[in-house]
Design an enzyme around this catalytic site. Structure first.
Site, PDB file in Angstrom:
ATOM      1  N   ASP A  59      32.595 -81.695  -7.077  1.00  0.00           N
ATOM      2  CA  ASP A  59      34.284 -81.577  -6.431  1.00  0.00           C
ATOM      3  C   ASP A  59      34.384 -80.598  -5.836  1.00  0.00           C
ATOM      4  O   ASP A  59      34.662 -79.046  -5.778  1.00  0.00           O
ATOM      5  CB  ASP A  59      34.683 -81.439  -7.815  1.00  0.00           C
ATOM      6  CG  ASP A  59      36.438 -81.279  -7.711  1.00  0.00           C
ATOM      7  OD1 ASP A  59      36.962 -81.911  -6.546  1.00  0.00           O
ATOM      8  OD2 ASP A  59      37.607 -80.795  -8.912  1.00  0.00           O
TER       9      ASP A  59
ATOM     10  N   HIS B 209      36.061 -72.244  -5.599  1.00  0.00           N
ATOM     11  CA  HIS B 209      34.589 -71.968  -6.678  1.00  0.00           C
ATOM     12  C   HIS B 209      33.042 -72.975  -6.225  1.00  0.00           C
ATOM     13  O   HIS B 209      32.642 -72.946  -7.088  1.00  0.00           O
ATOM     14  CB  HIS B 209      35.082 -71.682  -8.010  1.00  0.00           C
ATOM     15  CG  HIS B 209      35.288 -72.355  -8.606  1.00  0.00           C
ATOM     16  ND1 HIS B 209      37.193 -72.320  -9.787  1.00  0.00           N
ATOM     17  CD2 HIS B 209      36.184 -73.750  -8.941  1.00  0.00           C
ATOM     18  CE1 HIS B 209      37.346 -73.411 -10.058  1.00  0.00           C
ATOM     19  NE2 HIS B 209      36.643 -74.170  -9.462  1.00  0.00           N
TER      20      HIS B 209
ATOM     21  N   HIS C 256      33.623 -68.562 -12.937  1.00  0.00           N
ATOM     22  CA  HIS C 256      34.586 -68.890 -12.683  1.00  0.00           C
ATOM     23  C   HIS C 256      35.852 -69.137 -13.947  1.00  0.00           C
ATOM     24  O   HIS C 256      36.536 -69.928 -13.316  1.00  0.00           O
ATOM     25  CB  HIS C 256      34.493 -70.554 -11.579  1.00  0.00           C
ATOM     26  CG  HIS C 256      33.855 -71.473 -12.870  1.00  0.00           C
ATOM     27  ND1 HIS C 256      32.931 -71.586 -13.343  1.00  0.00           N
ATOM     28  CD2 HIS C 256      34.347 -72.986 -12.823  1.00  0.00           C
ATOM     29  CE1 HIS C 256      33.041 -72.602 -13.947  1.00  0.00           C
ATOM     30  NE2 HIS C 256      33.696 -73.568 -13.561  1.00  0.00           N
TER      31      HIS C 256
ATOM     32  N   PHE D 232      44.397 -78.300 -15.041  1.00  0.00           N
ATOM     33  CA  PHE D 232      44.658 -78.360 -15.073  1.00  0.00           C
ATOM     34  C   PHE D 232      45.861 -77.771 -14.414  1.00  0.00           C
ATOM     35  O   PHE D 232      45.949 -77.455 -12.877  1.00  0.00           O
ATOM     36  CB  PHE D 232      44.445 -77.560 -16.419  1.00  0.00           C
ATOM     37  CG  PHE D 232      44.493 -76.176 -16.205  1.00  0.00           C
ATOM     38  CD1 PHE D 232      45.361 -75.442 -15.499  1.00  0.00           C
ATOM     39  CD2 PHE D 232      43.049 -76.135 -16.199  1.00  0.00           C
ATOM     40  CE1 PHE D 232      44.761 -74.168 -15.213  1.00  0.00           C
ATOM     41  CE2 PHE D 232      42.624 -74.430 -15.973  1.00  0.00           C
ATOM     42  CZ  PHE D 232      43.218 -73.537 -15.700  1.00  0.00           C
TER      43      PHE D 232
ATOM     44  N   GLY E 151      40.260 -68.206 -19.008  1.00  0.00           N
ATOM     45  CA  GLY E 151      39.673 -68.568 -20.218  1.00  0.00           C
ATOM     46  C   GLY E 151      39.831 -70.451 -20.585  1.00  0.00           C
ATOM     47  O   GLY E 151      39.174 -71.549 -20.075  1.00  0.00           O
ATOM     48  N   SER E 152      40.038 -70.349 -21.381  1.00  0.00           N
ATOM     49  CA  SER E 152      39.996 -72.177 -21.946  1.00  0.00           C
ATOM     50  C   SER E 152      42.310 -72.779 -22.332  1.00  0.00           C
ATOM     51  O   SER E 152      42.802 -71.499 -22.190  1.00  0.00           O
ATOM     52  CB  SER E 152      39.721 -72.714 -23.081  1.00  0.00           C
ATOM     53  OG  SER E 152      40.440 -71.830 -24.376  1.00  0.00           O
ATOM     54  N   MET E 153      42.567 -73.243 -22.611  1.00  0.00           N
ATOM     55  CA  MET E 153      43.656 -74.299 -22.956  1.00  0.00           C
ATOM     56  C   MET E 153      44.380 -72.595 -23.861  1.00  0.00           C
ATOM     57  O   MET E 153      46.098 -72.977 -23.928  1.00  0.00           O
ATOM     58  CB  MET E 153      43.861 -75.719 -23.333  1.00  0.00           C
ATOM     59  CG  MET E 153      43.579 -75.921 -24.785  1.00  0.00           C
ATOM     60  SD  MET E 153      43.802 -77.121 -25.275  1.00  0.00           S
ATOM     61  CE  MET E 153      42.804 -78.109 -24.029  1.00  0.00           C
TER      62      MET E 153
END
Length: 410
Positions: A84, A276, A332, A166, A309-311
């Site tokens: 990507d 990144h 990243h 996201f 971080g995360s969701m």
């Protein structure tokens, strides 16, 4: 520039790796799996390698580990950039007090759904399509291979991929005033997005990775580190295509942020963006090198970046300290502690819902492979890189949209 014949410049002789690899810096070694370390060890044996570093969110990938930073001499590794190309973070901080989010979440949800599109192959049709100057770039006409990707790029402009990509509303908090950004201490509504160059970039990556493997014969177990000489036509073409894909990824974020900013009637106080999955020409110890950051954030002196971080876990707006031993880089994100397959096997939908509820986060889409438990503890990752970045603000996710079809990122 002509389209390159894959058999041109073919090297039949296998390129030998150096017997001993170059030493490299490791941050947060206790958080990094053995597979990522082994991949980095091999990368440091390439005859073109000059310096390397491993970030605390590192985990195993293809060729170069995700979280790996590699500086090479006049050579570029397509899998060192990643599939990507130009994948990045973009943050818009609005002139809306953080408390305004609460009680207005229905509006934020409506606009988030209306102005974003997620998943592999997703595209806009007809009048839905966005316009942007990146579509006028001469590279689409000067390289025949890229010309054939124009329509795909046009249709997917302003969309996001699957997997860990996201778009989320959240609240960002500054513990003190930041003079550079001209933002006072306080809490603000913000938009954070993560995505890359979509099908356009994925196709570029696939084409030039195969080309590199045909031109650069490495031992079988290291073939994913195949590189292109930047003095060769193939290397020059990939460099051009990679930079176009990076600019295209940035344009995708710009379209999303402009649409959502208009939809909520806000003014942007500041916008920060960093990629990144890319390679840069940078000077290290007095020599210009090609610095690959595969899943690593640029962290040169004073350079701004976003580390999510995360969701359910916080993200951080950071300013780089310019640490030379990390090759001016930082993590990243939190990094995976479970593979996608392992996450599906070990995490239930009920467990994921419970964690979301505990953190008061609304989720739209996403599979179990993106559950918060599949990721490392972002606070431990940040603690392992205090010498690399300063934290300026903390971002708290409140509403997250991801692909709901189980597709991977492009």
């Amino acid at each position: 520039m002509r389209n390159i014949n894959k058999s041109a410049e073919l090297t039949e002789e296998t390129i030998a790796l150096n017997e001993h690899g170059i030493d490299y810096s490791v941050y947060g070694a206790e958080h990094i799996e053995e597979g990522a370390r082994k991949q980095m060890d091999v990368a440091m044996k390439l005859p073109v390698s000059v310096a390397g570093a491993l970030m605390p969110d590192a985990h195993q990938g293809y060729g170069l580990p995700i979280g790996g930073v590699l500086a090479t001499r006049n050579a570029i590794i397509p899998y060192g950039v990643g599939v990507d190309i130009g994948c990045r973070m973009a943050l818009s901080i609005f002139d809306i007090p953080g408390d305004n989010y609460f009680g207005n979440d229905a509006k934020y949800k409506r606009e988030l759904i209306a102005h974003t599109k997620f998943g592999a192959g997703q595209s806009f049709k007809g009048s839905e399509r966005a316009e942007h100057a990146v579509l006028d770039r001469e590279e689409f006409g000067s390289i025949r291979f890229l010309k054939g990707l124009f329509d795909k790029a046009y249709g997917q402009l302003g969309t996001s991929g699957g997997g860990n990509h996201f778009a989320e509303w959240g609240i960002i908090e500054f513990a003190e005033r930041d003079e550079v950004l001209n933002i006072d201490k306080g809490r603000y509504v913000a938009l954070l997005t993560h995505s890359g160059s979509r099908g356009f970039g994925a196709t570029v990556a696939d084409y030039y990775t195969k080309l590199a493997k045909s031109l650069c014969k490495l031992p079988k177990e290291t073939e994913n580190l195949a590189y292109l000489d930047l003095n060769s036509e193939a290397g020059i073409e990939y460099w051009i295509a990679m930079n176009l894909a990076g600019d295209y990824a940035s344009a995708c974020h710009e379209v999303i942020h402009k649409r959502l900013t208009k939809a909520i009637g806000a003014e942007v106080l500041a916008k920060v963006e960093n990629h990144h999955n890319f390679a840069w020409k940078e000077t290290l110890n007095g020599e210009e090198l090609i610095v690959h950051r595969k899943g690593a954030t640029p962290a040169g002196k004073g350079v701004l970046g976003i580390i999510p971080g995360s969701m359910t876990a916080p993200g951080f707006l950071v300013r780089g300290k310019g640490e030379v031993n990390s090759i001016y880089s930082a993590s990243h994100g939190a990094g995976r502690q479970m593979s996608r397959k392992k996450a599906h096997a070990n995490i239930s939908r009920e467990e994921m819902k419970a964690v979301l509820k505990a953190h008061d986060v609304m989720l739209i889409g996403a599979g179990l492979d993106e559950a918060p438990m599949a990721y490392k503890d972002i606070n431990k990752v940040m603690a392992a890189q205090t010498e690399l970045v300063d934290v300026l603000a903390r971002f708290e996710p409140k509403m997250v949209r991801m692909a709901d079809d189980g597709s991977r990122e492009d």
